[in-house]
Design a protein around this motif. Structure first.
Motif, PDB file in Angstrom:
ATOM      1  N   VAL A  75       0.819  -1.213   0.000  1.00 40.40           N
ATOM      2  CA  VAL A  75       0.000   0.000   0.000  1.00 40.40           C
ATOM      3  C   VAL A  75       0.855   1.267   0.000  1.00 40.40           C
ATOM      4  N   GLY A  76       2.058   1.211   0.580  1.00 41.47           N
ATOM      5  CA  GLY A  76       2.936   2.379   0.585  1.00 41.47           C
ATOM      6  C   GLY A  76       3.300   2.832  -0.824  1.00 41.47           C
ATOM      7  N   PRO A  77       3.884   1.946  -1.637  1.00 37.31           N
ATOM      8  CA  PRO A  77       4.170   2.318  -3.024  1.00 37.31           C
ATOM      9  C   PRO A  77       2.915   2.656  -3.828  1.00 37.31           C
ATOM     10  N   LEU A  78       1.785   1.975  -3.558  1.00 36.97           N
ATOM     11  CA  LEU A  78       0.549   2.289  -4.269  1.00 36.97           C
ATOM     12  C   LEU A  78       0.120   3.729  -4.003  1.00 36.97           C
ATOM     13  N   ASN A  79       0.183   4.134  -2.738  1.00 29.39           N
ATOM     14  CA  ASN A  79      -0.161   5.513  -2.402  1.00 29.39           C
ATOM     15  C   ASN A  79       0.837   6.488  -3.024  1.00 29.39           C
ATOM     16  N   ALA A  80       2.102   6.077  -3.093  1.00 29.02           N
ATOM     17  CA  ALA A  80       3.137   6.974  -3.626  1.00 29.02           C
ATOM     18  C   ALA A  80       2.966   7.214  -5.121  1.00 29.02           C
ATOM     19  N   VAL A  81       2.713   6.151  -5.896  1.00 26.45           N
ATOM     20  CA  VAL A  81       2.627   6.314  -7.348  1.00 26.45           C
ATOM     21  C   VAL A  81       1.409   7.128  -7.749  1.00 26.45           C
ATOM     22  N   MET A  82       0.400   7.179  -6.902  1.00 31.96           N
ATOM     23  CA  MET A  82      -0.767   7.992  -7.221  1.00 31.96           C
ATOM     24  C   MET A  82      -0.447   9.485  -7.206  1.00 31.96           C
ATOM     25  N   THR A  83       0.614   9.852  -6.521  1.00 34.26           N
ATOM     26  CA  THR A  83       0.990  11.266  -6.457  1.00 34.26           C
ATOM     27  C   THR A  83       1.822  11.701  -7.659  1.00 34.26           C
ATOM     28  N   GLY A  84       2.238  10.748  -8.490  1.00 33.19           N
ATOM     29  CA  GLY A  84       3.042  11.068  -9.663  1.00 33.19           C
ATOM     30  C   GLY A  84       4.372  10.342  -9.626  1.00 33.19           C
ATOM     31  N   ASP A  85       4.938  10.096 -10.808  1.00 33.94           N
ATOM     32  CA  ASP A  85       6.187   9.349 -10.900  1.00 33.94           C
ATOM     33  C   ASP A  85       7.336  10.055 -10.196  1.00 33.94           C
ATOM     34  N   GLU A  86       7.425  11.362 -10.363  1.00 31.16           N
ATOM     35  CA  GLU A  86       8.537  12.105  -9.753  1.00 31.16           C
ATOM     36  C   GLU A  86       8.484  12.025  -8.238  1.00 31.16           C
ATOM     37  N   THR A  87       7.286  12.237  -7.688  1.00 32.06           N
ATOM     38  CA  THR A  87       7.150  12.182  -6.228  1.00 32.06           C
ATOM     39  C   THR A  87       7.434  10.784  -5.709  1.00 32.06           C
ATOM     40  N   ALA A  88       6.907   9.765  -6.412  1.00 32.49           N
ATOM     41  CA  ALA A  88       7.124   8.384  -5.979  1.00 32.49           C
ATOM     42  C   ALA A  88       8.605   8.025  -6.018  1.00 32.49           C
ATOM     43  N   THR A  89       9.297   8.488  -7.060  1.00 32.88           N
ATOM     44  CA  THR A  89      10.734   8.233  -7.151  1.00 32.88           C
ATOM     45  C   THR A  89      11.485   8.898  -6.019  1.00 32.88           C
ATOM     46  N   SER A  90      11.090  10.111  -5.682  1.00 31.19           N
ATOM     47  CA  SER A  90      11.746  10.817  -4.574  1.00 31.19           C
ATOM     48  C   SER A  90      11.503  10.131  -3.235  1.00 31.19           C
ATOM     49  N   LEU A  91      10.430   9.338  -3.159  1.00 30.91           N
ATOM     50  CA  LEU A  91      10.129   8.590  -1.932  1.00 30.91           C
ATOM     51  C   LEU A  91      10.778   7.205  -1.930  1.00 30.91           C
ATOM     52  N   GLY A  92      11.580   6.935  -2.958  1.00 32.32           N
ATOM     53  CA  GLY A  92      12.332   5.675  -2.991  1.00 32.32           C
ATOM     54  C   GLY A  92      11.662   4.544  -3.732  1.00 32.32           C
ATOM     55  N   VAL A  93      10.631   4.830  -4.514  1.00 29.60           N
ATOM     56  CA  VAL A  93       9.921   3.789  -5.266  1.00 29.60           C
ATOM     57  C   VAL A  93      10.512   3.687  -6.670  1.00 29.60           C
ATOM     58  N   ASP A  94      10.899   2.479  -7.064  1.00 32.94           N
ATOM     59  CA  ASP A  94      11.318   2.223  -8.442  1.00 32.94           C
ATOM     60  C   ASP A  94      10.036   2.050  -9.256  1.00 32.94           C
ATOM     61  N   VAL A  95       9.570   3.130  -9.873  1.00 37.22           N
ATOM     62  CA  VAL A  95       8.239   3.160 -10.463  1.00 37.22           C
ATOM     63  C   VAL A  95       8.076   2.121 -11.562  1.00 37.22           C
ATOM     64  N   SER A  96       9.041   2.026 -12.482  1.00 37.75           N
ATOM     65  CA  SER A  96       8.923   1.070 -13.589  1.00 37.75           C
ATOM     66  C   SER A  96       8.873  -0.365 -13.078  1.00 37.75           C
ATOM     67  N   ARG A  97       9.757  -0.683 -12.157  1.00 41.77           N
ATOM     68  CA  ARG A  97       9.773  -2.040 -11.597  1.00 41.77           C
ATOM     69  C   ARG A  97       8.490  -2.333 -10.833  1.00 41.77           C
ATOM     70  N   PHE A  98       7.996  -1.333 -10.103  1.00 41.96           N
ATOM     71  CA  PHE A  98       6.778  -1.531  -9.330  1.00 41.96           C
ATOM     72  C   PHE A  98       5.577  -1.745 -10.254  1.00 41.96           C
ATOM     73  N   ARG A  99       5.528  -0.993 -11.367  1.00 42.85           N
ATOM     74  CA  ARG A  99       4.422  -1.177 -12.310  1.00 42.85           C
ATOM     75  C   ARG A  99       4.434  -2.594 -12.894  1.00 42.85           C
ATOM     76  N   ILE A 100       5.617  -3.066 -13.268  1.00 44.44           N
ATOM     77  CA  ILE A 100       5.712  -4.429 -13.808  1.00 44.44           C
ATOM     78  C   ILE A 100       5.271  -5.445 -12.756  1.00 44.44           C
ATOM     79  N   GLU A 101       5.713  -5.255 -11.540  1.00 45.11           N
ATOM     80  CA  GLU A 101       5.337  -6.153 -10.439  1.00 45.11           C
ATOM     81  C   GLU A 101       3.820  -6.227 -10.273  1.00 45.11           C
ATOM     82  N   MET A 102       3.164  -5.075 -10.258  1.00 45.09           N
ATOM     83  CA  MET A 102       1.725  -5.055 -10.034  1.00 45.09           C
ATOM     84  C   MET A 102       0.948  -5.528 -11.260  1.00 45.09           C
TER      85      MET A 102
END
Length: 344
Positions: A222-249
């Motif tokens: 749920v942490g990364p899910l909430n982060a990516v909803m704020t935008g890729d840049e914000t999620a990346t700044s919070l330590g989320v590998d957005v591309s990898r997370f999208r593939i995972e989900m």
């Protein structure tokens, strides 16, 4: 809009109780009606060890326990799976129109399952489940690749690619259906429209395990899910590998979609309607949204199954017809009410 922002526990408790009540009611509804009280006593006798004074007939016992309860539980599992998949996809892609049906995963899973069924596999054999998952995974991979532009995945391109691939997979599915052996055609058509009427206790095992695992996985993430909803840049700044997370989900939702399509066929709009209704109640925080969507999706599809059994009695309607009748107007309302580019 958040109607009950401070009481997610109350919402969850209410949904859990409602689901139990609806399951009992559903197990008694059909051409041969069984009173709710009798249905409850039959279920209690099977679930609670001990001696019970039977005030019901053997026929009523078989109808409730062997036929209607498995289909009711399967409807609940499928509804929960599609609702969770839609919730996750709408967050990951940041598009309110995203769900397994729109993004092609459901069509890909249907193509794989129909190919396996036309080839002689029997639901719930592993061949059908594996073929459905493979179809959903291939669809998700193709959508992901087609949606990339300049190394980034664009939300609108995802939806457009998903719609285009849905038509392509549907065409392939139709070709397999019309060229299949004559005796298999009615079953394939009914399967494609969505149904849980052939449910057995054995059929519940695979979808139950997959749904439980994927719901737990979504709850943990749920942490990364909430982060990516704020935008890729914000999620990346919070330590989320957005591309990898999208593939995972996308892999997780493909597994979820494939598992339920293999046993219920193509059922559209559940993954789109339920998450939006749940957001109106508990907000967009996935710590609350995932469990609420799980229960709400289960309730929704059990109610739809009741309608499918009774609306044109004694004939039974495919579930997909009922969900389309509800979901299509909601889809149009959503298009008019919200921008296509993000979830709000």
């Amino acid at each position: 809009m958040n109607l009950l922002p401070a009481r997610p526990g109350l919402v969850l408790s209410g949904l859990a109780v409602a689901l139990l009540v609806i399951i009992v009611v559903s197990a008694g509804v059909g051409p041969v009606a069984v009173p709710v009280g009798t249905t409850a006593r039959i279920l209690w006798a099977h679930l609670v060890p001990g001696e019970h004074i039977a005030s019901w007939s053997l026929a009523q016992d078989q109808i409730v326990w062997q036929f209607r309860l498995p289909r009711t539980l399967l409807a609940a599992l499928v509804g929960a799976a599609l609702a969770v998949a839609g919730t996750v996809l709408q967050a990951v892609i940041r598009n309110p129109l995203a769900d397994p049906f729109v993004l092609g995963a459901s069509s890909g899973a249907s193509l794989g399952a129909v190919a396996a069924l036309a080839g002689g596999a029997v639901v719930p054999g592993l061949l059908v489940s594996g073929a459905a998952f493979s179809g959903a995974a291939i669809a998700a991979l193709l959508v992901f690749v087609l949606a990339q532009s300049g190394g980034r995945v664009e939300s609108l391109r995802l939806v457009l690619a998903g719609v285009a691939l849905s038509y392509l997979f549907s065409a392939a599915t139709s070709w397999i259906t019309v060229t299949a052996e004559h005796g298999k055609l009615p079953g394939l058509v009914f399967f494609l429209l969505g149904s849980v009427s052939t449910a057995t206790w054995e059929m519940l095992v695979i979808p139950a395990v997959v749904v439980l695992a994927c719901v737990i996985h979504a709850r943990v993430r749920v942490g990364p899910l909430n982060a990516v909803m704020t935008g890729d840049e914000t999620a990346t700044s919070l330590g989320v590998d957005v591309s990898r997370f999208r593939i995972e989900m996308l892999i997780a939702t493909s597994l979820l979609t494939g598992a339920v399509v293999a046993v219920s066929g193509g059922i559209g709009f559940v993954g789109m309607v339920v998450p939006h209704v749940c957001r109106l109640v508990v907000g967009a925080d996935h710590r609350r949204l995932i469990p609420v969507a799980t229960l709400a999706g289960a309730i929704f599809l059990v109610l739809v199954d009741i309608v499918a059994r009774t609306a044109a009695a004694p004939q039974e309607l495919p579930i997909g017809i009922v969900t389309a009748a509800i979901g299509a107007p909601f889809f149009l309302w959503l298009l008019r009410r919200r921008p296509v580019g993000g979830v709000r």
